[in-house]
Design a protein around this motif. Structure first.
Motif, PDB file in Angstrom:
ATOM      1  N   PRO A  20      76.426  62.015  44.509  1.00 19.46           N
ATOM      2  CA  PRO A  20      76.407  60.910  45.287  1.00 19.46           C
ATOM      3  C   PRO A  20      75.292  60.159  44.347  1.00 19.46           C
ATOM      4  O   PRO A  20      74.357  59.511  45.079  1.00 19.46           O
ATOM      5  CB  PRO A  20      76.174  60.997  46.692  1.00 19.46           C
ATOM      6  N   VAL A  21      75.578  59.688  42.980  1.00 19.18           N
ATOM      7  CA  VAL A  21      74.468  58.919  42.276  1.00 19.18           C
ATOM      8  C   VAL A  21      75.151  57.769  42.050  1.00 19.18           C
ATOM      9  O   VAL A  21      76.308  58.061  41.517  1.00 19.18           O
ATOM     10  CB  VAL A  21      73.818  59.797  41.260  1.00 19.18           C
ATOM     11  N   TYR A  22      74.702  56.636  42.126  1.00 19.80           N
ATOM     12  CA  TYR A  22      75.625  55.444  41.533  1.00 19.80           C
ATOM     13  C   TYR A  22      74.546  54.345  40.945  1.00 19.80           C
ATOM     14  O   TYR A  22      73.284  54.358  41.356  1.00 19.80           O
ATOM     15  CB  TYR A  22      76.055  54.511  42.870  1.00 19.80           C
ATOM     16  N   PRO A  23      75.121  53.772  39.836  1.00 15.91           N
ATOM     17  CA  PRO A  23      74.128  52.722  39.284  1.00 15.91           C
ATOM     18  C   PRO A  23      73.830  51.597  39.929  1.00 15.91           C
ATOM     19  O   PRO A  23      74.808  51.073  40.726  1.00 15.91           O
ATOM     20  CB  PRO A  23      74.745  52.345  37.886  1.00 15.91           C
ATOM     21  N   VAL A  24      72.708  51.060  40.142  1.00 14.93           N
ATOM     22  CA  VAL A  24      72.046  49.908  40.728  1.00 14.93           C
ATOM     23  C   VAL A  24      71.349  49.171  39.676  1.00 14.93           C
ATOM     24  O   VAL A  24      69.938  49.590  39.026  1.00 14.93           O
ATOM     25  CB  VAL A  24      71.418  50.054  41.899  1.00 14.93           C
ATOM     26  N   LYS A  25      71.844  48.175  39.234  1.00 12.83           N
ATOM     27  CA  LYS A  25      71.252  47.380  37.975  1.00 12.83           C
ATOM     28  C   LYS A  25      70.034  46.700  38.478  1.00 12.83           C
ATOM     29  O   LYS A  25      69.940  46.102  39.380  1.00 12.83           O
ATOM     30  CB  LYS A  25      72.321  46.557  37.419  1.00 12.83           C
ATOM     31  N   GLY A  26      68.829  46.918  37.673  1.00 14.72           N
ATOM     32  CA  GLY A  26      67.591  46.169  37.693  1.00 14.72           C
ATOM     33  C   GLY A  26      67.404  45.430  36.569  1.00 14.72           C
ATOM     34  O   GLY A  26      68.005  45.495  35.385  1.00 14.72           O
ATOM     35  N   TYR A  27      66.491  44.269  36.686  1.00 16.26           N
ATOM     36  CA  TYR A  27      66.204  43.512  35.425  1.00 16.26           C
ATOM     37  C   TYR A  27      64.709  43.427  35.138  1.00 16.26           C
ATOM     38  O   TYR A  27      64.020  43.696  36.351  1.00 16.26           O
ATOM     39  CB  TYR A  27      66.494  42.117  35.684  1.00 16.26           C
ATOM     40  N   SER A  28      64.368  43.006  34.036  1.00 13.21           N
ATOM     41  CA  SER A  28      62.905  42.655  33.765  1.00 13.21           C
ATOM     42  C   SER A  28      62.730  41.780  32.907  1.00 13.21           C
ATOM     43  O   SER A  28      63.615  41.546  31.806  1.00 13.21           O
ATOM     44  CB  SER A  28      62.042  44.095  33.483  1.00 13.21           C
ATOM     45  N   LEU A  29      61.569  41.010  32.944  1.00  8.12           N
ATOM     46  CA  LEU A  29      60.837  40.170  31.996  1.00  8.12           C
ATOM     47  C   LEU A  29      59.517  40.715  31.331  1.00  8.12           C
ATOM     48  O   LEU A  29      58.863  41.220  32.296  1.00  8.12           O
ATOM     49  CB  LEU A  29      60.521  38.847  32.536  1.00  8.12           C
ATOM     50  N   THR A  30      59.321  40.663  30.197  1.00  9.70           N
ATOM     51  CA  THR A  30      57.915  41.112  29.540  1.00  9.70           C
ATOM     52  C   THR A  30      57.398  39.903  29.133  1.00  9.70           C
ATOM     53  O   THR A  30      58.066  39.306  27.790  1.00  9.70           O
ATOM     54  CB  THR A  30      58.263  42.128  28.502  1.00  9.70           C
ATOM     55  N   ILE A  31      56.379  39.247  29.351  1.00 13.69           N
ATOM     56  CA  ILE A  31      55.874  38.144  28.946  1.00 13.69           C
ATOM     57  C   ILE A  31      54.450  38.106  28.452  1.00 13.69           C
ATOM     58  O   ILE A  31      53.608  38.936  29.015  1.00 13.69           O
ATOM     59  CB  ILE A  31      55.682  37.267  30.377  1.00 13.69           C
ATOM     60  N   PRO A  32      54.260  37.582  27.097  1.00  8.91           N
ATOM     61  CA  PRO A  32      52.753  37.815  27.060  1.00  8.91           C
ATOM     62  C   PRO A  32      51.699  37.018  27.687  1.00  8.91           C
ATOM     63  O   PRO A  32      52.112  35.922  28.132  1.00  8.91           O
ATOM     64  CB  PRO A  32      52.896  37.029  25.476  1.00  8.91           C
ATOM     65  N   ILE A  33      50.538  37.455  27.821  1.00  8.45           N
ATOM     66  CA  ILE A  33      49.584  36.908  28.449  1.00  8.45           C
ATOM     67  C   ILE A  33      48.902  35.871  27.838  1.00  8.45           C
ATOM     68  O   ILE A  33      48.336  36.150  26.609  1.00  8.45           O
ATOM     69  CB  ILE A  33      48.530  37.888  29.103  1.00  8.45           C
ATOM     70  N   THR A  34      48.746  34.687  28.178  1.00 10.21           N
ATOM     71  CA  THR A  34      48.059  33.745  27.513  1.00 10.21           C
ATOM     72  C   THR A  34      46.773  33.226  28.035  1.00 10.21           C
ATOM     73  O   THR A  34      46.018  32.744  27.607  1.00 10.21           O
ATOM     74  CB  THR A  34      49.189  32.249  27.384  1.00 10.21           C
ATOM     75  N   ASP A  35      46.634  33.568  29.537  1.00  9.81           N
ATOM     76  CA  ASP A  35      45.488  33.194  30.187  1.00  9.81           C
ATOM     77  C   ASP A  35      45.298  34.443  31.305  1.00  9.81           C
ATOM     78  O   ASP A  35      45.814  34.583  32.307  1.00  9.81           O
ATOM     79  CB  ASP A  35      45.489  31.946  31.080  1.00  9.81           C
TER      80      ASP A  35
END
Length: 416
Positions: free
Chosen positions: A269-284
């Protein structure tokens, strides 16, 4: 023994490394061209030994209904005529009781704490660097109701001896100074100081190189067609290139594990649950988090990874689709800019991955009814967190040794 590990994500690579250390002849097979190119590629970066909880919890059904009508909802449901999806959702709902939550969280904390020890030892023996930090996770509450509701997690942490600290607004700002710019938006937080952060992709690739030095063979760009089973015993794996023989096979294919197992009468009983991400450069840097801040309202983690911020979260139940939904990006951007204003999200890279979720939130680790066939999958959002402990468990079980922690309630037979 001759062991084949199926899958080159974080769980597969840590398993292969541990099995090789135990003296086995190990081969890793994956359809991608290298390690950690699917769900392990750009996850949230949390190594959450203390902040780990089942998604199936008391009150979640009511919250889920509310979330469906939120603009920036942590849960997105795209129902379809899919018996696997419907069965998984029904099982998850059955785990949304106080009794089941306590049992499942205790299992997760046991494995997570074991992984904490295993990761520290592995880091010491290999010297691997992966933009790691050991500064904890701050679960951030925007409302008093959220802070009050954290009492059940505090109780579970205390019962399992996991360090924690409940913080007021000023305490949160002392831990994460950049929050001073938005102090009126928060009421408090729950700090788990033993948690860590790090880039899972960098770690997995570095460990794959260490495993190769131990003699592990990697077969990339190869499609796994089926298991080779004869007289109730696994004999190897059939790929689009060849038949590969083995004494034991470890399935670490994440969300795709059930598809391989189904023809052999194994219902996982394993089912895909989609996740999202952003990768942001640090400016400050003064406006960036020092470690991980978990925005409880949107269930989004905001993590410092070297000179970048990784913003990860969401739970989209939509089957095996891995398209990038722009509405999901908007939610990630809203959370990070609301708590840490000043970053340039226009420069962010956007990614999604399929998390292998079980209905009770606990991974499936151990043998199956087929002799020589083992599972190490279903870690959901915590594959990075639980990988090193899971690898030790599977290595012990494959080698016929008694694991250092109780793993009996992690096996597939818990589902009957």
């Amino acid at each position: 023994m001759k062991v084949i590990v199926l899958g080159a994500g974080i769980v597969g690579i840590t398993s292969a490394y541990q099995l090789a250390k135990s003296g086995h002849e190990v081969t890793v097979v994956d359809r991608q061209k290298g390690p950690a190119l699917e769900t392990s590629f750009a996850n949230a970066g949390e190594v959450s030994f203390g902040y780990c909880s089942p998604w199936a919890a008391p009150g979640i059904p009511a919250k889920a209904i509310k979330w469906l009508f939120m603009k920036h909802a942590p849960l997105v449901l795209r129902p379809k005529l899919d018996m696997a999806m419907l069965s998984w959702m029904a099982r998850m709902l059955s785990n949304c009781t106080s009794e089941r939550y306590a049992i499942n969280k205790s299992r997760m904390l046991r494995l997570a704490d074991y992984s904490r020890i295993a990761l520290a030892e592995l880091r010491a023996e290999t010297g691997i660097a992966y933009d790691e930090r050991m500064q904890g996770t701050l679960q951030l509450f925007r409302t008093q109701q959220q802070l009050d509701a954290s009492a059940k997690d505090v109780k579970a942490l205390a019962a399992d001896g996991i360090p924690y600290e409940v913080l007021d607004r000023d305490g949160c700002i002392r831990f994460e100074p950049a929050l001073k710019h938005v102090r009126d938006k928060i009421v408090g937080g729950l700090l788990t100081p033993k948690d860590e952060t790090g880039d899972c992709f960098i770690f997995t690739n570095a460990l794959a190189a260490k495993a190769e030095a131990l003699g592990v063979r990697f077969v990339y760009g190869t499609t796994i067609k089926a298991l080779d089973v004869e007289a109730g015993r696994v004999r190897g794996v059939i790929t689009d290139r060849e038949r590969m023989s083995a004494d034991a096979v470890v399935v670490a294919l994440g969300s795709y594990s059930p598809l391989l197992l189904k023809p052999f009468g194994i219902s996982l009983p394993v089912y895909p649950v989609k996740g999202y991400s952003l990768t942001i450069p640090i400016t400050d840097a003064s406006r960036a988090p020092e470690s991980t801040v978990m925005d409880e309202t949107y269930k989004i983690a905001i993590t410092r990874l070297g000179d970048r911020i990784r913003v990860g979260g969401m739970a989209e139940i939509s089957g095996y689709t891995n398209d990038l939904g722009l509405a999901r990006r908007s939610t990630l951007e809203h959370s990070v800019t609301d708590l840490f204003p000043g970053g340039d999200v226009s420069k962010a890279s956007f990614w999604s991955g399929l998390r292998p979720m079980t209905p009770d939130g606990t991974p499936v680790i151990g043998p199956t009814k087929i002799i020589g066939l083992f599972l190490n999958t279903g870690h959901g959002t915590l594959g990075w967190t639980m990988s090193t402990g899971s690898a030790r468990l599977i290595s012990d079980l494959v080698g016929g040794r008694t694991p250092e922690i109780d793993a009996r309630d992690l096996a597939i037979n818990r589902y009957g």
